[in-house]
Scaffold this motif. Sequence first.
Motif, PDB file in Angstrom:
ATOM      1  N   GLU A 148      -2.972  -7.933  -5.510  1.00  0.00           N
ATOM      2  CA  GLU A 148      -4.005  -7.363  -4.629  1.00  0.00           C
ATOM      3  C   GLU A 148      -5.335  -8.043  -4.967  1.00  0.00           C
ATOM      4  O   GLU A 148      -5.684  -8.202  -6.126  1.00  0.00           O
ATOM      5  CB  GLU A 148      -4.108  -5.859  -4.889  1.00  0.00           C
ATOM      6  CG  GLU A 148      -5.382  -5.184  -4.468  1.00  0.00           C
ATOM      7  CD  GLU A 148      -5.527  -5.026  -2.980  1.00  0.00           C
ATOM      8  OE1 GLU A 148      -6.666  -5.094  -2.509  1.00  0.00           O
ATOM      9  OE2 GLU A 148      -4.518  -4.838  -2.287  1.00  0.00           O
ATOM     10  N   PRO A 170      -7.344   0.197  -4.335  1.00  0.00           N
ATOM     11  CA  PRO A 170      -6.081   0.711  -4.819  1.00  0.00           C
ATOM     12  C   PRO A 170      -6.277   1.536  -6.089  1.00  0.00           C
ATOM     13  O   PRO A 170      -7.222   1.307  -6.830  1.00  0.00           O
ATOM     14  CB  PRO A 170      -5.267  -0.549  -5.096  1.00  0.00           C
ATOM     15  CG  PRO A 170      -6.268  -1.603  -5.378  1.00  0.00           C
ATOM     16  CD  PRO A 170      -7.471  -1.249  -4.568  1.00  0.00           C
ATOM     17  N   TYR A 188       3.081  -8.257  -0.598  1.00  0.00           N
ATOM     18  CA  TYR A 188       3.034  -7.823  -1.989  1.00  0.00           C
ATOM     19  C   TYR A 188       3.731  -8.828  -2.900  1.00  0.00           C
ATOM     20  O   TYR A 188       4.238  -8.481  -3.948  1.00  0.00           O
ATOM     21  CB  TYR A 188       3.645  -6.427  -2.133  1.00  0.00           C
ATOM     22  CG  TYR A 188       2.800  -5.386  -1.461  1.00  0.00           C
ATOM     23  CD1 TYR A 188       1.682  -4.882  -2.088  1.00  0.00           C
ATOM     24  CD2 TYR A 188       3.096  -4.935  -0.190  1.00  0.00           C
ATOM     25  CE1 TYR A 188       0.877  -3.944  -1.477  1.00  0.00           C
ATOM     26  CE2 TYR A 188       2.299  -3.995   0.441  1.00  0.00           C
ATOM     27  CZ  TYR A 188       1.199  -3.505  -0.217  1.00  0.00           C
ATOM     28  OH  TYR A 188       0.408  -2.578   0.386  1.00  0.00           O
ATOM     29  N   HIS A 238      -0.764 -12.337  -0.601  1.00  0.00           N
ATOM     30  CA  HIS A 238      -1.615 -11.336  -1.249  1.00  0.00           C
ATOM     31  C   HIS A 238      -1.858 -10.160  -0.314  1.00  0.00           C
ATOM     32  O   HIS A 238      -1.766 -10.276   0.898  1.00  0.00           O
ATOM     33  CB  HIS A 238      -2.976 -11.955  -1.592  1.00  0.00           C
ATOM     34  CG  HIS A 238      -2.916 -12.990  -2.657  1.00  0.00           C
ATOM     35  ND1 HIS A 238      -2.888 -12.690  -3.994  1.00  0.00           N
ATOM     36  CD2 HIS A 238      -2.891 -14.349  -2.575  1.00  0.00           C
ATOM     37  CE1 HIS A 238      -2.840 -13.814  -4.689  1.00  0.00           C
ATOM     38  NE2 HIS A 238      -2.839 -14.837  -3.857  1.00  0.00           N
ATOM     39  N   SER A 239      -2.226  -9.034  -0.922  1.00  0.00           N
ATOM     40  CA  SER A 239      -2.708  -7.910  -0.132  1.00  0.00           C
ATOM     41  C   SER A 239      -4.209  -7.808  -0.344  1.00  0.00           C
ATOM     42  O   SER A 239      -4.746  -8.229  -1.367  1.00  0.00           O
ATOM     43  CB  SER A 239      -2.012  -6.604  -0.525  1.00  0.00           C
ATOM     44  OG  SER A 239      -2.212  -6.323  -1.890  1.00  0.00           O
ATOM     45  N   GLY A 265      -4.916  -3.134   0.292  1.00  0.00           N
ATOM     46  CA  GLY A 265      -3.638  -2.503   0.594  1.00  0.00           C
ATOM     47  C   GLY A 265      -2.905  -3.081   1.783  1.00  0.00           C
ATOM     48  O   GLY A 265      -1.770  -2.708   2.039  1.00  0.00           O
ATOM     49  N   GLY A 270      -4.684  -3.805  -9.112  1.00  0.00           N
ATOM     50  CA  GLY A 270      -4.125  -3.991  -7.767  1.00  0.00           C
ATOM     51  C   GLY A 270      -2.730  -3.592  -7.760  1.00  0.00           C
ATOM     52  O   GLY A 270      -1.869  -3.642  -7.098  1.00  0.00           O
TER      53      GLY A 270
END
Length: 141
Positions: free
Chosen positions: A77, A136, A73, A65-66, A69, A141
């Motif tokens: 997110e 984001p 990816y 996961h991010s 940011g 996300g």
Amino acid sequence: MSGIFTKSMARNIFYGGTVFFFLLFLALTFDTERELPSRDNSHNITPEVAAGKHIWETRNCIGCHSLLGEGAYFAPELGNVYVRRGPEFIKAWMQSMPTMAPGRRQMPNFNLTDEELDELVAFLKYTSEINTANWPPNIEG
């Protein structure tokens, strides 16, 4: 051409550019230090949030996961997942993994206790309250 551009002129350009960019660096550093306290949400760090961050790090969540940011990816997110889905959905999702749906990427089940799930949710709630200047840009996300 070499008679027009002398060594002293080159040296002056170098020193002038160095001073200019050093002063620019100081100004940007000062601006960042002035702005961060109003945006970083550090006043909301509790022991539960810190424990949730520890779970986030030890389970290597950022490997897929991010968060705001930063990270991989491979999976969604999670910087605003608390706002998008809510705490009960997050807990239910974590407990129901993997779903074994064919053709889909699957998250492993980390066998977290209810207390650990609450701590992880507290950490995700904390991150959702950080002023990211609308990052984001996509709500999902």
